[in-house]
Design a protein around this motif. Structure first.
Motif, PDB file in Angstrom:
ATOM      1  N   SER A  68       0.856  -1.192   0.000  1.00 53.92           N
ATOM      2  CA  SER A  68       0.000   0.000   0.000  1.00 53.92           C
ATOM      3  C   SER A  68       0.884   1.231   0.000  1.00 53.92           C
ATOM      4  CB  SER A  68      -0.886   0.023   1.254  1.00 53.92           C
ATOM      5  OG  SER A  68      -0.064   0.162   2.412  1.00 53.92           O
ATOM      6  N   ASP A  69       0.282   2.386  -0.291  1.00 56.25           N
ATOM      7  CA  ASP A  69       1.055   3.642  -0.251  1.00 56.25           C
ATOM      8  C   ASP A  69       1.599   3.896   1.152  1.00 56.25           C
ATOM      9  OD1 ASP A  69       0.654   4.073  -2.897  1.00 56.25           O
ATOM     10  OD2 ASP A  69      -0.715   5.773  -2.670  1.00 56.25           O
ATOM     11  N   GLU A  70       0.775   3.612   2.148  1.00 51.77           N
ATOM     12  CA  GLU A  70       1.203   3.834   3.538  1.00 51.77           C
ATOM     13  C   GLU A  70       2.446   3.000   3.851  1.00 51.77           C
ATOM     14  OE1 GLU A  70       1.579   4.970   7.465  1.00 51.77           O
ATOM     15  OE2 GLU A  70       0.463   5.948   5.854  1.00 51.77           O
ATOM     16  N   ALA A  71       2.432   1.731   3.434  1.00 50.93           N
ATOM     17  CA  ALA A  71       3.582   0.852   3.678  1.00 50.93           C
ATOM     18  C   ALA A  71       4.805   1.329   2.880  1.00 50.93           C
ATOM     19  CB  ALA A  71       3.226  -0.587   3.298  1.00 50.93           C
ATOM     20  N   MET A  72       4.563   1.855   1.677  1.00 50.53           N
ATOM     21  CA  MET A  72       5.651   2.374   0.839  1.00 50.53           C
ATOM     22  C   MET A  72       6.301   3.589   1.518  1.00 50.53           C
ATOM     23  SD  MET A  72       5.400   3.829  -3.076  1.00 50.53           S
ATOM     24  CE  MET A  72       4.449   5.315  -2.680  1.00 50.53           C
ATOM     25  N   PHE A  73       5.466   4.504   2.001  1.00 47.29           N
ATOM     26  CA  PHE A  73       6.013   5.704   2.654  1.00 47.29           C
ATOM     27  C   PHE A  73       6.698   5.358   3.986  1.00 47.29           C
ATOM     28  CE2 PHE A  73       2.803   8.129  -0.011  1.00 47.29           C
ATOM     29  CZ  PHE A  73       3.777   8.639  -0.874  1.00 47.29           C
ATOM     30  N   GLU A  74       6.222   4.316   4.621  1.00 49.49           N
ATOM     31  CA  GLU A  74       6.877   3.818   5.843  1.00 49.49           C
ATOM     32  C   GLU A  74       8.313   3.379   5.525  1.00 49.49           C
ATOM     33  OE1 GLU A  74       6.854   3.629   9.617  1.00 49.49           O
ATOM     34  OE2 GLU A  74       4.775   3.562   8.907  1.00 49.49           O
ATOM     35  N   GLN A  75       8.440   2.656   4.419  1.00 42.58           N
ATOM     36  CA  GLN A  75       9.760   2.165   3.986  1.00 42.58           C
ATOM     37  C   GLN A  75      10.694   3.327   3.640  1.00 42.58           C
ATOM     38  OE1 GLN A  75      11.151  -0.874   3.655  1.00 42.58           O
ATOM     39  NE2 GLN A  75       9.497  -2.378   3.569  1.00 42.58           N
ATOM     40  N   VAL A  76      10.161   4.310   2.913  1.00 37.34           N
ATOM     41  CA  VAL A  76      11.026   5.421   2.487  1.00 37.34           C
ATOM     42  C   VAL A  76      11.387   6.306   3.689  1.00 37.34           C
ATOM     43  CG1 VAL A  76       9.408   7.256   1.757  1.00 37.34           C
ATOM     44  CG2 VAL A  76      11.484   6.867   0.463  1.00 37.34           C
ATOM     45  N   HIS A  77      10.455   6.415   4.655  1.00 37.79           N
ATOM     46  CA  HIS A  77      10.780   7.198   5.852  1.00 37.79           C
ATOM     47  C   HIS A  77      11.895   6.520   6.659  1.00 37.79           C
ATOM     48  CE1 HIS A  77      10.357  10.190   8.938  1.00 37.79           C
ATOM     49  NE2 HIS A  77      10.269   9.243   9.856  1.00 37.79           N
ATOM     50  N   GLU A  78      11.834   5.209   6.700  1.00 37.04           N
ATOM     51  CA  GLU A  78      12.874   4.444   7.389  1.00 37.04           C
ATOM     52  C   GLU A  78      14.246   4.718   6.764  1.00 37.04           C
ATOM     53  OE1 GLU A  78      13.608  -0.193   7.542  1.00 37.04           O
ATOM     54  OE2 GLU A  78      11.602   0.270   8.307  1.00 37.04           O
ATOM     55  N   MET A  79      14.275   4.768   5.424  1.00 30.93           N
ATOM     56  CA  MET A  79      15.524   5.082   4.718  1.00 30.93           C
ATOM     57  C   MET A  79      16.002   6.498   5.071  1.00 30.93           C
ATOM     58  SD  MET A  79      16.237   5.409   0.599  1.00 30.93           S
ATOM     59  CE  MET A  79      15.517   7.036   0.355  1.00 30.93           C
ATOM     60  N   ARG A  80      15.086   7.450   5.028  1.00 24.71           N
ATOM     61  CA  ARG A  80      15.468   8.839   5.304  1.00 24.71           C
ATOM     62  C   ARG A  80      15.920   9.019   6.751  1.00 24.71           C
ATOM     63  NH1 ARG A  80      10.203  10.764   1.944  1.00 24.71           N
ATOM     64  NH2 ARG A  80      11.184  10.815  -0.100  1.00 24.71           N
ATOM     65  N   ALA A  81      15.208   8.368   7.678  1.00 24.32           N
ATOM     66  CA  ALA A  81      15.591   8.464   9.091  1.00 24.32           C
ATOM     67  C   ALA A  81      16.981   7.865   9.309  1.00 24.32           C
ATOM     68  CB  ALA A  81      14.560   7.750   9.963  1.00 24.32           C
ATOM     69  N   ARG A  82      17.267   6.795   8.586  1.00 21.10           N
ATOM     70  CA  ARG A  82      18.594   6.159   8.695  1.00 21.10           C
ATOM     71  C   ARG A  82      19.693   7.127   8.236  1.00 21.10           C
ATOM     72  NH1 ARG A  82      20.508   0.469   5.768  1.00 21.10           N
ATOM     73  NH2 ARG A  82      22.159  -0.040   7.265  1.00 21.10           N
ATOM     74  N   ILE A  83      19.390   7.881   7.193  1.00 20.28           N
ATOM     75  CA  ILE A  83      20.353   8.883   6.698  1.00 20.28           C
ATOM     76  C   ILE A  83      20.496  10.017   7.723  1.00 20.28           C
ATOM     77  CG2 ILE A  83      20.731  10.683   4.950  1.00 20.28           C
ATOM     78  CD1 ILE A  83      19.270   8.788   2.934  1.00 20.28           C
ATOM     79  N   MET A  84      19.366  10.566   8.153  1.00 18.98           N
ATOM     80  CA  MET A  84      19.376  11.756   9.028  1.00 18.98           C
ATOM     81  C   MET A  84      20.028  11.488  10.378  1.00 18.98           C
ATOM     82  SD  MET A  84      15.640  13.445   8.480  1.00 18.98           S
ATOM     83  CE  MET A  84      14.721  12.978   7.047  1.00 18.98           C
ATOM     84  N   THR A  85      19.868  10.258  10.889  1.00 16.73           N
ATOM     85  CA  THR A  85      20.415   9.965  12.222  1.00 16.73           C
ATOM     86  C   THR A  85      21.874   9.512  12.168  1.00 16.73           C
ATOM     87  OG1 THR A  85      19.474   7.728  12.072  1.00 16.73           O
ATOM     88  CG2 THR A  85      18.181   9.377  13.259  1.00 16.73           C
ATOM     89  N   CYS A  86      22.402   9.372  10.970  1.00 14.31           N
ATOM     90  CA  CYS A  86      23.824   9.016  10.814  1.00 14.31           C
ATOM     91  C   CYS A  86      24.686  10.154  11.384  1.00 14.31           C
ATOM     92  CB  CYS A  86      24.137   8.866   9.326  1.00 14.31           C
ATOM     93  SG  CYS A  86      24.893   7.324   8.919  1.00 14.31           S
ATOM     94  N   ASP A  87      25.706   9.824  12.147  1.00 15.80           N
ATOM     95  CA  ASP A  87      26.583  10.867  12.717  1.00 15.80           C
ATOM     96  C   ASP A  87      27.213  11.743  11.636  1.00 15.80           C
ATOM     97  OD1 ASP A  87      26.017  10.009  15.237  1.00 15.80           O
ATOM     98  OD2 ASP A  87      27.855   8.841  15.497  1.00 15.80           O
ATOM     99  N   CYS A  88      27.506  11.140  10.477  1.00 17.15           N
ATOM    100  CA  CYS A  88      28.186  11.907   9.420  1.00 17.15           C
ATOM    101  C   CYS A  88      27.238  12.874   8.701  1.00 17.15           C
ATOM    102  CB  CYS A  88      28.856  10.977   8.414  1.00 17.15           C
ATOM    103  SG  CYS A  88      27.703   9.888   7.593  1.00 17.15           S
ATOM    104  N   PHE A  89      25.931  12.713   8.904  1.00 15.64           N
ATOM    105  CA  PHE A  89      24.960  13.669   8.360  1.00 15.64           C
ATOM    106  C   PHE A  89      24.911  14.836   9.335  1.00 15.64           C
ATOM    107  CE2 PHE A  89      20.602  15.197   7.367  1.00 15.64           C
ATOM    108  CZ  PHE A  89      20.646  15.211   5.984  1.00 15.64           C
ATOM    109  N   ASP A  90      25.918  15.712   9.201  1.00 13.59           N
ATOM    110  CA  ASP A  90      26.131  16.747  10.228  1.00 13.59           C
ATOM    111  C   ASP A  90      26.106  18.150   9.634  1.00 13.59           C
ATOM    112  OD1 ASP A  90      28.749  17.446   9.163  1.00 13.59           O
ATOM    113  OD2 ASP A  90      29.510  15.621  10.087  1.00 13.59           O
ATOM    114  N   SER A  91      25.967  19.138  10.507  1.00 12.13           N
ATOM    115  CA  SER A  91      25.832  20.523  10.052  1.00 12.13           C
ATOM    116  C   SER A  91      27.148  21.124   9.569  1.00 12.13           C
ATOM    117  CB  SER A  91      25.251  21.387  11.173  1.00 12.13           C
ATOM    118  OG  SER A  91      26.094  21.347  12.303  1.00 12.13           O
ATOM    119  N   GLU A  92      28.253  20.404   9.761  1.00 13.71           N
ATOM    120  CA  GLU A  92      29.534  20.880   9.215  1.00 13.71           C
ATOM    121  C   GLU A  92      29.492  20.869   7.692  1.00 13.71           C
ATOM    122  OE1 GLU A  92      32.308  21.934  11.069  1.00 13.71           O
ATOM    123  OE2 GLU A  92      30.767  21.862  12.627  1.00 13.71           O
TER     124      GLU A  92
END
Length: 296
Positions: free
Chosen positions: A43-67
């Protein structure tokens, strides 16, 4: 107060803007590139869940930093979800010092006059009001130009600036994105007409108004310098537009004063199947390559 801090950060900070805003039709492709096939969601909801998981994984990475990362563009669904127990935009700004933007367009209309304008956005005011409940600084909206058609390009730019004024009236910073298709048979012809139209529309803004521009990397190095230096332009950012990360970074380095706002080129090489260590190494290498090219 928050807006002014974010404005200064975009104006004076170094780094690039990560485009994490694939939505609707572009999401399955983004997920497939990440190693998640369509049979993994029903479903679309399950699809967006998957893509959010990917984005959260990127955003919470230590190297994804404001430097090195100045801002991030989010899709509405992402804005309404949480990362580490906080609304995504608030997490980015308050925890990471990364400025959040929101994609506001509803996709592209059918091609006519060598361009695709944006579909109507009847609920834009409501969406902008919603964005203001979070730490969102600005917006992004995309049109596409395929041919150097005078009327078509004028239509694209006029629509972009009309909507930009609506966004400015709500106290948000618009990123105007009239993309030139990298496969256009006369890309430089499109770019020449585009620049003239953008300059004309910038002149019509009030003296106290500024916009940001998101443009395809030009054929001619330094072609958009006039826009980079324009007092009514806060920042010019570049889209990767289908170029590989290596090619996009090489082109970006030829255009001083323009920073990256890459989407597919930014997440190139990432996979759900990677260990956290391999994932972090891959995203760190991507961030560094794009940051170095944006620094020039």
């Amino acid at each position: 107060m928050e807006y002014q801090k974010q404005l200064q950060r975009i104006k004076d900070g170094s780094g690039f803007i990560a485009a994490l805003d694939q939505s609707g039709g572009s999401t399955p492709k983004a997920l497939a590139n990440y190693g998640v096939e369509s049979d993994a969601y029903d479903s679309d909801e399950a699809m967006f869940e998957q893509v959010h998981e990917m984005r959260a994984r990127i955003m919470t990475c230590d190297c994804f930093d404001s430097e090195r990362v100045l801002g991030a563009i989010l899709f509405e669904d992402t804005m309404e979800r949480e990362v580490n127990g906080k609304p995504t935009a608030d997490y980015l700004w308050h925890d990471k010092n990364i400025v959040p933007f929101l994609k506001v367009d509803k996709g592209l209309a059918e091609q006519m006059s060598g361009v695709q304008v944006m579909k109507p956005m009847p609920n834009l005011d409501l969406l902008l009001d919603k964005a203001k409940n979070y730490a969102v600084f600005g917006t992004k909206m995309r049109s596409v130009i395929y041919e150097p058609n005078v009327d078509g390009i004028e239509l694209v730019v006029q629509q972009q600036f009309d909507v930009a004024k609506q966004i400015l009236s709500k106290g948000l910073m618009p990123i105007v994105e009239p993309e030139v298709d990298i496969n256009s048979a006369d890309k430089i012809g499109c770019e020449r007409l585009l620049k003239v139209n953008i300059l004309n529309n910038l002149e019509r803004l009030n003296d106290d108004q500024q916009v940001m521009l998101k443009l395809t990397l030009p054929e001619e190095a330094g072609f958009y310098q006039e826009l980079v230096d324009h007092p009514k332009v806060l920042k010019v950012v570049a889209l990767s537009g289908g170029y590989s990360r290596t090619d996009a970074c090489a082109k970006l380095a030829e255009n001083p004063g323009i920073i990256a706002s890459f989407s597919r080129a930014f997440t190139e090489g990432l996979s759900k199947q990677q260990s956290d260590e391999a994932f972090a190494d891959t995203i760190n290498a991507s961030i560094d390559e794009i940051y170095q090219a944006s620094k020039v």
